[in-house]
Design a protein around this motif. Sequence first.
Motif, PDB file in Angstrom:
ATOM      1  N   LEU A 212       0.816  -1.216   0.000  1.00 54.59           N
ATOM      2  CA  LEU A 212       0.000   0.000   0.000  1.00 54.59           C
ATOM      3  C   LEU A 212       0.848   1.264   0.000  1.00 54.59           C
ATOM      4  CD1 LEU A 212      -2.900  -1.004   2.420  1.00 54.59           C
ATOM      5  CD2 LEU A 212      -3.047  -0.581  -0.040  1.00 54.59           C
ATOM      6  N   ASN A 213       2.132   1.138   0.304  1.00 60.19           N
ATOM      7  CA  ASN A 213       3.021   2.300   0.220  1.00 60.19           C
ATOM      8  C   ASN A 213       3.177   2.772  -1.223  1.00 60.19           C
ATOM      9  OD1 ASN A 213       4.922   4.032   1.870  1.00 60.19           O
ATOM     10  ND2 ASN A 213       6.318   3.311   0.283  1.00 60.19           N
TER      11      ASN A 213
ATOM     12  N   ILE B 105       0.840   3.655  -2.930  1.00 50.88           N
ATOM     13  CA  ILE B 105      -0.117   4.767  -3.021  1.00 50.88           C
ATOM     14  C   ILE B 105       0.293   5.821  -2.006  1.00 50.88           C
ATOM     15  CG2 ILE B 105      -2.550   5.410  -3.005  1.00 50.88           C
ATOM     16  CD1 ILE B 105      -3.220   2.433  -3.182  1.00 50.88           C
TER      17      ILE B 105
ATOM     18  N   GLY C 277      -2.248   5.325   1.099  1.00 51.66           N
ATOM     19  CA  GLY C 277      -1.876   3.934   1.312  1.00 51.66           C
ATOM     20  C   GLY C 277      -1.437   3.624   2.730  1.00 51.66           C
TER      21      GLY C 277
ATOM     22  N   ALA D  89      -3.207   1.056   5.431  1.00 55.74           N
ATOM     23  CA  ALA D  89      -2.463  -0.071   5.994  1.00 55.74           C
ATOM     24  C   ALA D  89      -2.484  -0.053   7.517  1.00 55.74           C
ATOM     25  CB  ALA D  89      -1.023  -0.041   5.485  1.00 55.74           C
TER      26      ALA D  89
ATOM     27  N   GLN E 237      -4.192  12.964  -6.882  1.00 53.39           N
ATOM     28  CA  GLN E 237      -4.883  11.761  -6.410  1.00 53.39           C
ATOM     29  C   GLN E 237      -6.383  11.994  -6.299  1.00 53.39           C
ATOM     30  OE1 GLN E 237      -2.525  11.071  -2.806  1.00 53.39           O
ATOM     31  NE2 GLN E 237      -1.743   9.192  -3.692  1.00 53.39           N
TER      32      GLN E 237
ATOM     33  N   ILE F 103      -4.007   5.154  -7.609  1.00 56.85           N
ATOM     34  CA  ILE F 103      -2.773   4.376  -7.629  1.00 56.85           C
ATOM     35  C   ILE F 103      -1.759   4.959  -8.614  1.00 56.85           C
ATOM     36  CG2 ILE F 103      -1.804   2.113  -8.226  1.00 56.85           C
ATOM     37  CD1 ILE F 103      -4.433   0.885  -7.219  1.00 56.85           C
TER      38      ILE F 103
END
Length: 351
Positions: free
Chosen positions: A247-248, A250, A254, A258, A312, A325
Amino acid sequence: MDENNSKHEHSSGGKNLKVYTQKVWITLGIIALLVILIFILKAAFNVLLMVFAGSLIATYFHGVADIIETRTRWRRRWCVMLSVSLSFIVAGMLFWFLGAKISEQVGDMSKELPDLVKTAEDKLKQSSLGRKIIYYISGNNSQKLMTSFQQIFRTSFGIVGDFYITFFIGVFFTANPNLYKDGIIKLIPPAGKATAKRLMDRISYTLKGWLKGMLIAMFFISILTLTGLTIIGVPMGLALAVMAGLLNFIPNFGPLIAMIPAVLIGLTVSVNTTLIIVALYLLIQAVESNIVTPMVQNAMIKIPPAMIIISQVLFGTLTGGLGIILATPLLAVIIVTVDELYVKKLQNNQS
């Protein structure tokens, strides 16, 4: 005479009404065409995002091939084949050694999720701040949050068929990238071919640097998270660490996503454990933001943090999860394109 004037006014009034009606229908037609065009562009943009995702896959394979070619001086074709083979071998080995454990922990996490949420709610009810948090995420507010979450992540990326399309696009781009690059350059007028080639080379270099930095950051986050959770004694640490690393990819959103399952699991142990987990995630992200991210930016291009968030939100609104993403590499491509086609020419003209 008056009768003729009245007939003339009636005739002109009829013509004016007819002209007005025509203008109304023309306006409605234009609006309808614009609406249709917006829907078409939105659908086309989703397809373009899949193509871009496929090009990132090809960029990764060719980035690894560049490293192999630099060290071995082998032919490019063999380096690309070795790059693809090594990538699949490493992924297969990781899945073989860690896949069963991760799958087991993810399955346990899924089964225990309702109990985790209930435990978290009971813990939060013990403090005034916790009760406020429960109020904002319960009832209608919870439904709104869930609807928004589903809206963001209800995208073509979630469909298995589209994933395969993206993967095979990446495979075709990897197999013969010059075919597609040359095809695009052929569409450019002769005066702009050199600029187009230079722009494509610069975009390729930027994306390779970005991917290299992101892979290092993801590995770094996974190792630190696993180490920290193991020391704290949090169950399901391997699955949480892998999730944090993936998830990092994103930025901004992210790491927050997480942290949620880790916090829920921490609440089953104690409030102090939960606070330690939050501190651990924040510390890891601080180290990553101040050490790894600058390295990534030096490898590609410096992007203001606010611009990443804006991109984003914009791409997420247009296309959902896939837009979020791919927002950062898309923004990097846009900045490089504007710099190459506009800023440099403006600077040359001023000098």
